[in-house]
Write a protein that holds these residues in place. Sequence first.
Motif, PDB file in Angstrom:
ATOM      1  N   PRO A 331     -27.492  75.589-124.794  1.00 59.98           N
ATOM      2  CA  PRO A 331     -26.841  75.377-123.498  1.00 59.98           C
ATOM      3  C   PRO A 331     -27.094  76.513-122.522  1.00 59.98           C
ATOM      4  O   PRO A 331     -27.365  76.270-121.339  1.00 59.98           O
ATOM      5  CB  PRO A 331     -25.354  75.291-123.840  1.00 59.98           C
ATOM      6  N   TYR A 335     -28.369  76.361-118.706  1.00 57.89           N
ATOM      7  CA  TYR A 335     -27.586  76.835-117.561  1.00 57.89           C
ATOM      8  C   TYR A 335     -28.436  77.778-116.716  1.00 57.89           C
ATOM      9  O   TYR A 335     -28.415  77.732-115.492  1.00 57.89           O
ATOM     10  CB  TYR A 335     -26.312  77.562-118.010  1.00 57.89           C
ATOM     11  N   HIS A 341     -22.797  71.158-115.922  1.00 56.04           N
ATOM     12  CA  HIS A 341     -22.389  70.067-116.807  1.00 56.04           C
ATOM     13  C   HIS A 341     -20.897  69.804-116.667  1.00 56.04           C
ATOM     14  O   HIS A 341     -20.086  70.680-116.959  1.00 56.04           O
ATOM     15  CB  HIS A 341     -22.748  70.433-118.250  1.00 56.04           C
ATOM     16  N   VAL A 342     -20.562  68.616-116.199  1.00 49.74           N
ATOM     17  CA  VAL A 342     -19.164  68.184-116.181  1.00 49.74           C
ATOM     18  C   VAL A 342     -19.012  67.245-117.367  1.00 49.74           C
ATOM     19  O   VAL A 342     -19.437  66.094-117.312  1.00 49.74           O
ATOM     20  CB  VAL A 342     -18.825  67.458-114.863  1.00 49.74           C
ATOM     21  N   PRO A 343     -18.448  67.738-118.476  1.00 46.44           N
ATOM     22  CA  PRO A 343     -18.503  66.968-119.722  1.00 46.44           C
ATOM     23  C   PRO A 343     -17.538  65.788-119.730  1.00 46.44           C
ATOM     24  O   PRO A 343     -16.608  65.719-118.926  1.00 46.44           O
ATOM     25  CB  PRO A 343     -18.121  67.995-120.783  1.00 46.44           C
ATOM     26  N   GLY A 350     -14.990  71.192-121.851  1.00 47.51           N
ATOM     27  CA  GLY A 350     -15.174  71.986-120.645  1.00 47.51           C
ATOM     28  C   GLY A 350     -14.145  73.062-120.401  1.00 47.51           C
ATOM     29  O   GLY A 350     -14.349  73.940-119.577  1.00 47.51           O
ATOM     30  N   LEU A 417     -12.764  72.807-113.229  1.00 43.50           N
ATOM     31  CA  LEU A 417     -13.992  72.664-114.007  1.00 43.50           C
ATOM     32  C   LEU A 417     -15.180  72.323-113.096  1.00 43.50           C
ATOM     33  O   LEU A 417     -16.232  72.973-113.154  1.00 43.50           O
ATOM     34  CB  LEU A 417     -13.787  71.558-115.043  1.00 43.50           C
ATOM     35  N   GLU A 421     -18.558  74.603-112.195  1.00 42.56           N
ATOM     36  CA  GLU A 421     -19.929  74.158-112.426  1.00 42.56           C
ATOM     37  C   GLU A 421     -20.726  74.141-111.125  1.00 42.56           C
ATOM     38  O   GLU A 421     -21.886  74.530-111.094  1.00 42.56           O
ATOM     39  CB  GLU A 421     -19.923  72.779-113.083  1.00 42.56           C
TER      40      GLU A 421
ATOM     41  N   ASN B 221     -10.997  76.823-128.948  1.00 44.16           N
ATOM     42  CA  ASN B 221     -11.593  75.498-128.818  1.00 44.16           C
ATOM     43  C   ASN B 221     -13.072  75.555-129.205  1.00 44.16           C
ATOM     44  O   ASN B 221     -13.921  75.908-128.398  1.00 44.16           O
ATOM     45  CB  ASN B 221     -11.438  75.013-127.368  1.00 44.16           C
ATOM     46  N   ALA B 224     -15.558  73.753-126.902  1.00 43.72           N
ATOM     47  CA  ALA B 224     -15.797  74.447-125.645  1.00 43.72           C
ATOM     48  C   ALA B 224     -16.679  75.668-125.878  1.00 43.72           C
ATOM     49  O   ALA B 224     -17.481  76.041-125.032  1.00 43.72           O
ATOM     50  CB  ALA B 224     -14.475  74.861-124.999  1.00 43.72           C
ATOM     51  N   ARG B 226     -19.085  75.862-128.072  1.00 39.63           N
ATOM     52  CA  ARG B 226     -20.467  75.356-128.147  1.00 39.63           C
ATOM     53  C   ARG B 226     -20.988  75.107-126.745  1.00 39.63           C
ATOM     54  O   ARG B 226     -22.124  75.424-126.419  1.00 39.63           O
ATOM     55  CB  ARG B 226     -20.498  74.051-128.953  1.00 39.63           C
ATOM     56  N   TYR B 227     -20.151  74.501-125.925  1.00 40.10           N
ATOM     57  CA  TYR B 227     -20.497  74.231-124.528  1.00 40.10           C
ATOM     58  C   TYR B 227     -20.863  75.519-123.818  1.00 40.10           C
ATOM     59  O   TYR B 227     -21.755  75.543-122.975  1.00 40.10           O
ATOM     60  CB  TYR B 227     -19.296  73.551-123.878  1.00 40.10           C
ATOM     61  N   ALA B 228     -20.166  76.612-124.182  1.00 41.38           N
ATOM     62  CA  ALA B 228     -20.419  77.904-123.538  1.00 41.38           C
ATOM     63  C   ALA B 228     -21.550  78.667-124.217  1.00 41.38           C
ATOM     64  O   ALA B 228     -21.771  79.835-123.920  1.00 41.38           O
ATOM     65  CB  ALA B 228     -19.155  78.743-123.529  1.00 41.38           C
ATOM     66  N   GLY B 229     -22.234  78.008-125.148  1.00 40.18           N
ATOM     67  CA  GLY B 229     -23.383  78.636-125.777  1.00 40.18           C
ATOM     68  C   GLY B 229     -23.055  79.686-126.827  1.00 40.18           C
ATOM     69  O   GLY B 229     -23.879  80.526-127.145  1.00 40.18           O
TER      70      GLY B 229
END
Lengths: 521, 346
Positions: A331, A335, A341-343, A350, A417, A421, B221, B224, B226-229
């Motif tokens: 990710p 980025y 990304h709006v999950p 998010g 959020l 983003e 979380n 979250a 993972r989403y944030a790398g």
Amino acid sequence: MREQAPRVQMRGIHKVYPDGTAALKGVDFRVHAGEIVALLGENGAGKTTLMKVLSGLLRPTRGAIFVDGRPVLFRNPSDALRCGIGMVHQVFTLVPPFTALQNVLLGQEGTGALSPLPEASARARVAALLEEVGLEVPLDVPVESLPVGVQQRVEICKTLYRGTSVLILDEPTSALTPVEVEEFFRFLRRLRDRGAAIVLITHKLREVLEVSDRVVVLRQGLVAGELPTSSATAEKLAELMVGQLTALRVRKSPRAPGKPVLSVRGLTVRNDQGRVAVRDLSFDVREGEIVGVAGVEGNGQSELVQALTGLRQPDSGEVYLEGERVPFVEPLALYRRGLAHVPEDKARFGLALGFDLVENSILGRQREPQFVRRLGRLNRPVILRYAQDLVRRFHVVAPDLATPVRSLSGGNQQRLLVGREISKEPRLVVAMHPTRGLDVASTLYIRELLVQMRDAGKAVLLVSADLDEVLELSDRIAVMYAGQFVGLGPADQFRRETVGLLMGGVVPADDADAARAPSPH
Amino acid sequence: MRTPRALRPLTESLATVALGLVAGGLLIWAFGHSPVAAYRALAVGAFGTREDLLETLAFATPLMLTALTFAVGVRAGLFNIGAEGQMYLGAVGATFVAGMVPMPAGVHLAAATLAGMAAGALWALIPAVLKAWRGAHEVISTIMCNWIALHLSMYLAINFLAEPGRAERTVPALPTARYPVLSEESTLTAVLFVAVGFALVVYAYLWGTRAGYELRLAGENPDAARYAGVRPERVVVLSFVIGGLAAGLAGASQVIGRPPAWSLYATLGNVTTLGFDGIGVALVGRNHPVGGILAAVLFGALAQGGRLMEYEVGVLSELVRALNGIIVFAMAVPELWTLLRRRLAR
């Protein structure tokens, strides 16, 4: 018929939640035998709360309930069931590995904790009930292998089998294809004609007009209006629902798209169960356009978005951002190359709900040099200023920045959020269900932001189960079905009915050529 | 606006402790003693004189560290109950360097301290690696590691570190590797400052750095994160290593920072249960490094004051440990209360 006493009557219902929220502020409501009442309202208008009170799940703070003219007091759902009132919730309460028959019988009175289910003796009765109301349910298949639409029938059958004559349905069509919805409405009419009282909780105007006999509109915990469906129009209902006739549509001017920003080639992705969810998919999203992906949920949209945003490893295929091939499942690398990304599930992916606004404002951006000082220390003053700026720019309503985002409303969570983003100055915005569960104001605002992004020359991939959203915002539309795009083309080529059919996997005859040959872009 | 919210955990913890003391009082009363007299003795024993207060702090020192081990695990979303074993190895490591490797003053003390911390961290790496790359659940692996550590440490203490002619304990730390005693009347040494300092450093790390943010995010979380790398393996290893350093320091503190033995008993008698006790301390301290320091002082007071309670009022020492347990149990009350309120409010 209307001269009879109502089957159920609620008078002056108030409900104040423990956190002080007044969800209902004196609501009167009635439903007669043999009618379908649509309970219409925005998210948070109090529809579900009112029906939870009626079905015994919640106790009213004040107010009285009468069944056939007699006052009643429900302490739990069983009390309500004994009066013939049953509710089918949005989230099903089925046991996945059990068959439909077992699920229907589970928890019936007379079956002890340890006694076997009386499957043999009850089968005939369940089958007769299904026959009578005209529901088709395979009784001996584990419900987990049934489509959502059929699972819903099992859920309804379960409620009816308990002797329900007042049936409350909470947003029953949200997971159904247009074809299934039609069939479902026929079933509702049949049930009504047999004398059942039906309450349909919904926020979809079209459904209200199509199937109901009477409409009750709730707004902010009060009855905003009540009228027979025959004298209702969509505009009138919308006005009652939102208060004033606001410009519900986002203004969007024509714009010529530029060169491709996102290019997907031959992408194949598996879901958690190892089944192929996205099958050999290729498409582009260009500068200054919104590509909207419509479709019934579960046709591979989640897996597609997760693969594109670095959350899931694809089986095969290539993804390019501005011509450069990007690595999978990284990710941060995405980025850095300009992905926002709006999950699909803001609370899951998010945001960290236990963290405050400041910490959430750098989620995913925590490694950007501007936020980190020497020795990996967070640059607190800079982060604080940036968070303040986000809150101001995107109109996030919060008591202060140290508030855990858990205690913000869904709309404000999403504003934070999306603001975070967008403030990345991205090249590509991937947004899934960006307005799900939000109030009108926030929905409109988020949609405007997406259009602004497009106007600023960003590429926007919008994946949404909300057909209206896709139709309204997109420059090009794709309909996803069984892991593939059936039809991808300019938005003006898609009629609402066409998309509806495509979503259900039906390729309409006159559009067949367009659908089979996706355009090169 | 900010202060009350920040202090809420503190007030809740204090209320909980009060509740635990009331429940404990009932228990004391049930055994035929006067709760008032017992608690008076407890308070006097723990805080009555300067000497008592210092002894309370001496008891608190290892607890704030093992509490830190558990707390850092929880913040990363892990249930690390391996402080006990990591602490044994830390004590062994410190004993070896302090007692058998002569060094100049100053250097020696630092080396012995670091040896203990490193040994604890190394031992923590076993469950960390098993978790990060093999998915082995940390509760199972840390329990197993605790048992292996117990017997390994006794083996090492008896066979390699024993003081000649005295089978019951290891060689004492050389004078160059002993923390200065702060007062001749108590067993408190300057290792207290190292412990508090370490807890504060960990606090600053978790809340003030990018890596600490990522660690807490993974705990709050995982999706979250993972989403944030954030790479989950790195978080697992990092949190186990920090926890192991803390536990190792706790073990070392009982050898090179606690008179009169200045050594490890062959039965590990002067360190056993300090790791497990840390779990309760962490819970009362709301899994916060600073909360852990305060909670450790409370549990230290129970340990120190409990002696006088036994001596003066005749309350059994086992009852004092029961009191520890009751307070930890009482930690569940706020949660229960919320649940109850929600049910009543329906």
